[in-house]
Design a protein around this motif. Structure first.
Motif, PDB file in Angstrom:
ATOM      1  N   TYR A 329      22.136 -46.478-102.105  1.00 50.68           N
ATOM      2  CA  TYR A 329      20.762 -45.703-102.360  1.00 50.68           C
ATOM      3  C   TYR A 329      19.834 -45.578-101.381  1.00 50.68           C
ATOM      4  O   TYR A 329      19.560 -46.643-100.600  1.00 50.68           O
ATOM      5  CB  TYR A 329      20.313 -46.779-103.668  1.00 50.68           C
ATOM      6  CG  TYR A 329      21.026 -47.008-104.752  1.00 50.68           C
ATOM      7  CD1 TYR A 329      20.488 -46.216-105.899  1.00 50.68           C
ATOM      8  CD2 TYR A 329      21.912 -47.600-104.959  1.00 50.68           C
ATOM      9  CE1 TYR A 329      21.296 -46.014-107.037  1.00 50.68           C
ATOM     10  CE2 TYR A 329      22.738 -47.776-106.151  1.00 50.68           C
ATOM     11  CZ  TYR A 329      22.428 -46.957-107.426  1.00 50.68           C
ATOM     12  OH  TYR A 329      23.312 -47.071-108.424  1.00 50.68           O
ATOM     13  N   THR A 330      19.098 -44.532-101.412  1.00 53.19           N
ATOM     14  CA  THR A 330      18.241 -44.294-100.303  1.00 53.19           C
ATOM     15  C   THR A 330      16.778 -44.042-100.601  1.00 53.19           C
ATOM     16  O   THR A 330      16.560 -43.470-101.799  1.00 53.19           O
ATOM     17  CB  THR A 330      19.038 -43.136 -99.071  1.00 53.19           C
ATOM     18  OG1 THR A 330      18.860 -42.161-100.010  1.00 53.19           O
ATOM     19  CG2 THR A 330      20.321 -43.545 -98.709  1.00 53.19           C
ATOM     20  N   CYS A 331      15.866 -43.979 -99.702  1.00 57.00           N
ATOM     21  CA  CYS A 331      14.599 -43.786-100.055  1.00 57.00           C
ATOM     22  C   CYS A 331      14.478 -42.291-100.453  1.00 57.00           C
ATOM     23  O   CYS A 331      14.843 -41.178 -99.862  1.00 57.00           O
ATOM     24  CB  CYS A 331      13.761 -43.845 -98.842  1.00 57.00           C
ATOM     25  SG  CYS A 331      11.853 -43.264 -98.921  1.00 57.00           S
ATOM     26  N   THR A 332      13.709 -41.933-101.735  1.00 55.24           N
ATOM     27  CA  THR A 332      13.754 -40.888-102.331  1.00 55.24           C
ATOM     28  C   THR A 332      13.055 -39.736-101.529  1.00 55.24           C
ATOM     29  O   THR A 332      13.353 -38.503-101.287  1.00 55.24           O
ATOM     30  CB  THR A 332      12.727 -40.906-103.724  1.00 55.24           C
ATOM     31  OG1 THR A 332      13.856 -41.814-104.496  1.00 55.24           O
ATOM     32  CG2 THR A 332      12.866 -39.436-104.419  1.00 55.24           C
ATOM     33  N   ASN A 333      11.841 -40.294-100.617  1.00 58.01           N
ATOM     34  CA  ASN A 333      11.346 -39.282 -99.801  1.00 58.01           C
ATOM     35  C   ASN A 333      11.790 -39.276 -98.483  1.00 58.01           C
ATOM     36  O   ASN A 333      11.591 -38.585 -97.728  1.00 58.01           O
ATOM     37  CB  ASN A 333       9.887 -40.058 -99.425  1.00 58.01           C
ATOM     38  CG  ASN A 333       8.848 -39.950-100.601  1.00 58.01           C
ATOM     39  OD1 ASN A 333       8.950 -38.939-101.538  1.00 58.01           O
ATOM     40  ND2 ASN A 333       8.354 -41.095-101.098  1.00 58.01           N
TER      41      ASN A 333
END
Length: 360
Positions: A329-333
Motif C-alpha cells: 500500500y502506497t501514499c495515494t498522493n
C-alpha cells in the motif's frame, strides 16, 4: 465529472535470468533479486529487519511512474531471509523513491539494446503495456497509471518526514561489509494484462450458456463443453470445493488459475486479492502516510509462485522466504518534494499460506 478509467490489472511473470555480465540493469528495469538500482540522487539505503535487526535481501524492483506526473518512480521491496522471520509483515520493507526526469537526464541512460538478453523485461506482448518502457511521447511508458495530484509538501514537513524515515533506516556505513547483505539471484519481470488471459475462457462460458439454453428449450441433456469428453463418453463435470470451507482461498485460487506462474499483480487503486480473510482492523493496518498524512492505496502484491525464484546468488540455495501474498500500500498522493534524497517508506502486509508447497 469524467468517469473513472477502467482499472486494469497487470500480471508480472518471470522472463528469464538477468545475467549482470550481459545486461546492465538500471532503475528502469523490473526485476526479482539482485542489488537495488536506485534513482539518481537517492541516497543508498541499508534496510534491516524490524524483528531481528539483520540486513534485508532485495526481493523485487518495480519501475512504476504515474500518469500526468513529472517524476520517475520506483518501488523496492526487501525481506529478511531468516527462518524465524519468514511470513511476518515486520520483516518486510517497501521503499518508494522518485526523481524528476530532468534530474535523471544523462545520469542513468537506457541500456544499449545490443546488451539486452532475449525476452528481456522490455519485450512485451503486442497487446500488453510497456511496464517500465519509455518512448518519445510518454516517458512513463504504457503502464495503466492513475491520474493524480502531486502533493505539494512544505519544505519543513518534508524535512520532518525525512528525519522520521532516517530514524527507521540505517545508513549504509563504510564499515559494513557488502557480503553481510544477502543478494538473491536476479530475474527479469515481464507483464501482460490480465484481461488478455480471459479470451478463451469467455468463449467457453458463452458456449456453455448457449448449451444450457438449448437444453431447456429442447428438453434434452447434453455433455458439458469442458474442452474434453469424460471417460466412456460420459458427461464430465468439474466442481471446485473450497479447501476447508475457506471461500477466500478458493476465490484466490480461481482468480490465478489462468496464470498460476504469475509472481506479481499490479493495479494501483484497485482491490487486492487476499489469500485468507483479512483482519477486521485492516483500515488501521494500512495507516496514513507518515509524510503528508494522506491516505494510502493498494498498489501491487507478490504472489506464491515468486517463492521458488528467491535463491541466494552465491549458492543457488533457496532463501528461507515463505509467504502466501505480500500486499503493498502506497501514499495515494505519491507525495514527494523535488530534490529529496531519501526514499519514502510505505506499507507491506504479509499473508501466509499453509499450502505454499503447491506453488514450488
Amino acid at each position: 465529472m469524467a468517469s473513472r478509467p477502467e482499472e486494469v490489472t497487470l500480471i508480472g511473470v518471470c522472463d528469464g535470468q538477468l545475467d549482470s555480465k550481459r545486461y546492465q540493469s538500471s532503475y528502469l528495469t523490473n526485476k526479482v533479486g539482485g542489488p537495488p538500482d536506485w534513482l539518481p540522487g537517492i541516497s543508498l539505503q541499508s534496510t534491516r529487519c524490524g524483528r531481528c535487526g539483520a540486513p534485508l535481501a532485495h526481493v523485487v524492483q518495480v519501475y512504476c511512474p504515474l500518469e500526468a506526473s513529472p517524476y520517475h518512480r520506483n518501488l523496492h521491496l526487501f525481506a529478511c531471509p531468516g527462518v524465524e522471520c519468514s511470513g511476518r509483515s515486520d520483516s518486510w520493507r517497501v521503499l518508494r523513491s522518485q526523481c524528476l526526469e530532468a534530474e535523471s537526464a544523462g545520469t542513468a541512460s537506457r541500456p544499449d539494446p545490443a546488451q539486452e538478453a532475449p525476452l528481456a523485461a522490455t519485450d512485451w506482448c503486442d497487446t500488453a503495456d510497456d511496464w517500465g518502457m519509455e518512448d518519445e511521447e510518454d516517458w512513463g511508458g504504457g503502464m495503466k497509471k492513475e491520474i493524480h495530484k502531486e502533493a505539494a509538501a512544505a519544505p519543513e514537513a518534508q524535512a520532518a518526514c525525512e528525519t522520521d524515515v532516517s530514524s527507521q533506516l540505517q545508513d549504509l556505513s563504510l564499515g559494513e561489509r557488502q557480503e553481510d547483505v544477502p543478494v538473491l539471484r536476479s530475474f527479469f519481470i515481464s507483464v501482460v494484462e490480465e484481461s488478455d488471459l480471459f479470451g478463451e475462457e469467455d468463449d467457453l462460458r458463452h458456449a456453455q450458456r448457449l448449451l444450457r439454453e438449448y437444453e431447456r428449450r429442447e428438453g434434452v441433456a447434453v455433455g458439458e463443453l469442458d474442452g474434453g469428453e469424460g471417460k466412456g463418453g460420459e458427461e464430465k463435470y468439474e466442481k471446485t470445493k473450497a479447501r476447508h470451507g475457506d471461500a477466500v482461498f478458493s476465490r484466490f485460487m480461481k482468480k490465478i488459475s489462468l496464470c498460476p506462474q504469475q509472481i506479481m499483480r499490479y493495479c494501483r487503486g484497485g482491490k487486492p486479492l487476499f489469500i485468507s480473510e483479512p483482519p477486521s482492523n485492516m483500515a488501521q493496518v494500512v495507516s496514513a502516510c507518515g509524510c503528508c498524512g494522506g491516505s494510502r492505496t493498494f498498489e501491487l502484491q507478490l504472489m506464491p509462485a515468486l517463492v521458488s525464484l528467491l535463491q541466494r546468488g552465491d549458492s543457488g540455495v533457496e532463501a528461507e522466504l515463505e509467504f502466501g501474498t505480500v500486499l503493498v500500500y502506497t501514499c495515494t498522493n505519491s507525495c514527494w518534494t523535488t530534490g529529496s534524497k531519501s526514499a519514502m517508506e510505505e506499507i507491506c502486509f504479509v499473508q501466509t499460506d499453509p499450502d505454499q508447497q503447491l506453488f514450488k
